[in-house]
Enzyme design. Structure first.
Site, short mmCIF file in Angstrom:
data_model
loop_
_atom_site.label_atom_id
_atom_site.label_comp_id
_atom_site.label_asym_id
_atom_site.label_seq_id
_atom_site.Cartn_x
_atom_site.Cartn_y
_atom_site.Cartn_z
N CYS A 72 0.84 -1.21 0.00
CA CYS A 72 0.00 0.00 0.00
C CYS A 72 0.87 1.25 0.00
O CYS A 72 0.48 2.28 -0.56
CB CYS A 72 -0.95 0.00 1.20
SG CYS A 72 -0.14 -0.11 2.81
N HIS B 264 -1.57 1.40 7.37
CA HIS B 264 -2.00 1.31 5.98
C HIS B 264 -1.79 2.67 5.33
O HIS B 264 -1.74 3.70 6.02
CB HIS B 264 -3.47 0.90 5.95
CG HIS B 264 -4.02 0.66 4.58
ND1 HIS B 264 -3.43 -0.19 3.67
CD2 HIS B 264 -5.13 1.17 3.96
CE1 HIS B 264 -4.15 -0.20 2.56
NE2 HIS B 264 -5.18 0.61 2.70
#
Length: 388
Positions: free
Chosen positions: A32, A330
């Site tokens: 990510c 994330h």
């Protein structure tokens, strides 16, 4: 992203920009950090166009060694024309072949070749641990510059005859045989490179010593309930050097008290601001994430740090860190494209209202359920005659 893609197309309707594509990126376990930065770079239109132009003009493909620049250009071509990864890495005239054949506007692309090359190139990104998006961006831009400089067949001659511009990430080259040799200035430099000047004033003789250095991004210390403007002011604030930190003045030939400040001498076309949200806390013996609320405006003026008071910028992308700590979490990205704001979360892409951007400023209180905080900001100069 079938349903999500059709939902995005439905949300944009007749306003879907002609010739534009909005694709999510597949996550290979922990990529990510890579996906969020790549989306921001793709929607930096000057960078995208120059990268695709480089790729379309790329010659001797059959004999060329694959590198990170080629893999990135290949990935961006997939974005633009929606082709599978293995179909056309070294095909001649790739853009001319594909330009009229693609109708798909949304979907998901697997950046497999790029990620494989990244891991091969740098062992830092080989593990499945949480990676830092800023470290990746820094590595990528510098790697692209290295490749372009090595590829330039007349780099040496051009460097000796080019105007006095400086290469990224450091002071200008030392003199050789009394002649100043300037390094090659690539299209990566022309987009992202700025120049800082470090001024030190001796408080005894008032002599000012200035040293220039180049940068691809500005890393700013942050405070609770602050703003980018105040962080930039602190970045350029005057520091007094005294006691053990005295400055050696060449004119006085001795250590003297001095005042030091950093200013932006030449602002870049694309201003990348890195908010230093991860700080080492000695008492804890580890890094901690600073969830501070830092307001970043949609329109930014650099008049408080730059001699040219007309330097104005417009925000077009934000890489967001989601999570409460530096070693897990994330990354997602917010991107402005054709006056629409989009939210990219790996494979998923959705349209958001401009007012939603402020929800990523940070938390006004230390302990908050909101862990989505702006981390890397991308601004385009309004005077650059380029539209990101």
């Amino acid at each position: 992203m079938g349903a999500a893609g059709s939902k995005l197309e439905k949300a944009l309707g007749d306003q879907f920009p002609e010739g534009e594509r909005y694709f999510g990126l597949e996550n290979f376990g922990n990529t990510c950090y890579c996906n969020s930065v790549l989306q921001a770079l793709y929607f930096c239109v000057p960078f995208r166009e120059q990268l695709l132009e480089y790729y379309s003009n790329y010659k001797n493909g059959a004999d060329a060694e694959e590198n990170l620049l080629i893999c990135l250009a290949d990935l961006f071509t997939q974005f633009k024309f929606c082709r599978e990864d293995d179909a056309f890495l070294f095909l001649a005239n790739v853009i001319d072949v594909l330009i009229s054949s693609q109708k798909k506007k949304t979907g998901v692309i697997a950046p497999k070749r790029f990620v494989q090359r990244l891991k091969k190139q740098n062992e830092l990104f080989r593990s499945y641990m949480h990676q830092d998006a800023h470290e990746f961006l820094n590595f990528l831009l510098n790697e692209l510059v290295d490749i372009l400089e090595k590829e330039a067949p007349t780099a040496k001659n051009e460097a000796e005859t080019s105007p006095p511009e400086k290469v990224a990430n450091g002071p200008k080259n030392p003199q050789a045989n009394g002649v100043q040799k300037e390094p090659l200035v690539t299209w990566v430099h022309k987009n992202f490179q700025g120049i800082l000047t470090n001024e030190t004033r001796c408080l005894r003789c008032e002599t000012v010593t200035a040293r220039d250095e180049t940068f691809f991004d500005l890393s700013l210390d942050i405070e609770q309930n602050s703003s980018i403007t105040s962080c930039l002011k602190n970045f350029s604030s005057t520091e007094t050097l005294n006691a053990e930190d005295k400055f050696f003045c060449d004119k006085c030939c001795s250590l003297q008290e001095a005042q030091k400040r950093m200013k932006i001498k030449k602002p870049p076309h694309i201003l990348v601001i890195h908010l230093k949200r991860f700080k080492y806390i000695e008492q804890l013996g580890r890094y901690k994430k600073l969830s501070y609320r830092v307001v970043f405006p949609l329109e930014l003026k650099l008049s408080n740090t730059v001699e040219d008071a007309d330097s104005e910028y417009s925000l077009f992308a934000v890489v967001v860190h989601v999570g409460s700590g530096p070693n897990h979490g994330h990354y997602v990205s917010l991107v402005k494209s054709h006056n629409h704001w989009l939210f990219f979360d790996d494979e998923n892409v959705e349209m958001i209202d401009e007012s939603a951007v402020q929800t990523f400023f940070g938390s006004a209180q230390e302990y908050s359920s909101n862990t989505d905080h702006g981390y890397i900001l991308f601004y385009e100069s309004l005077g650059a005659n380029k539209n990101c």
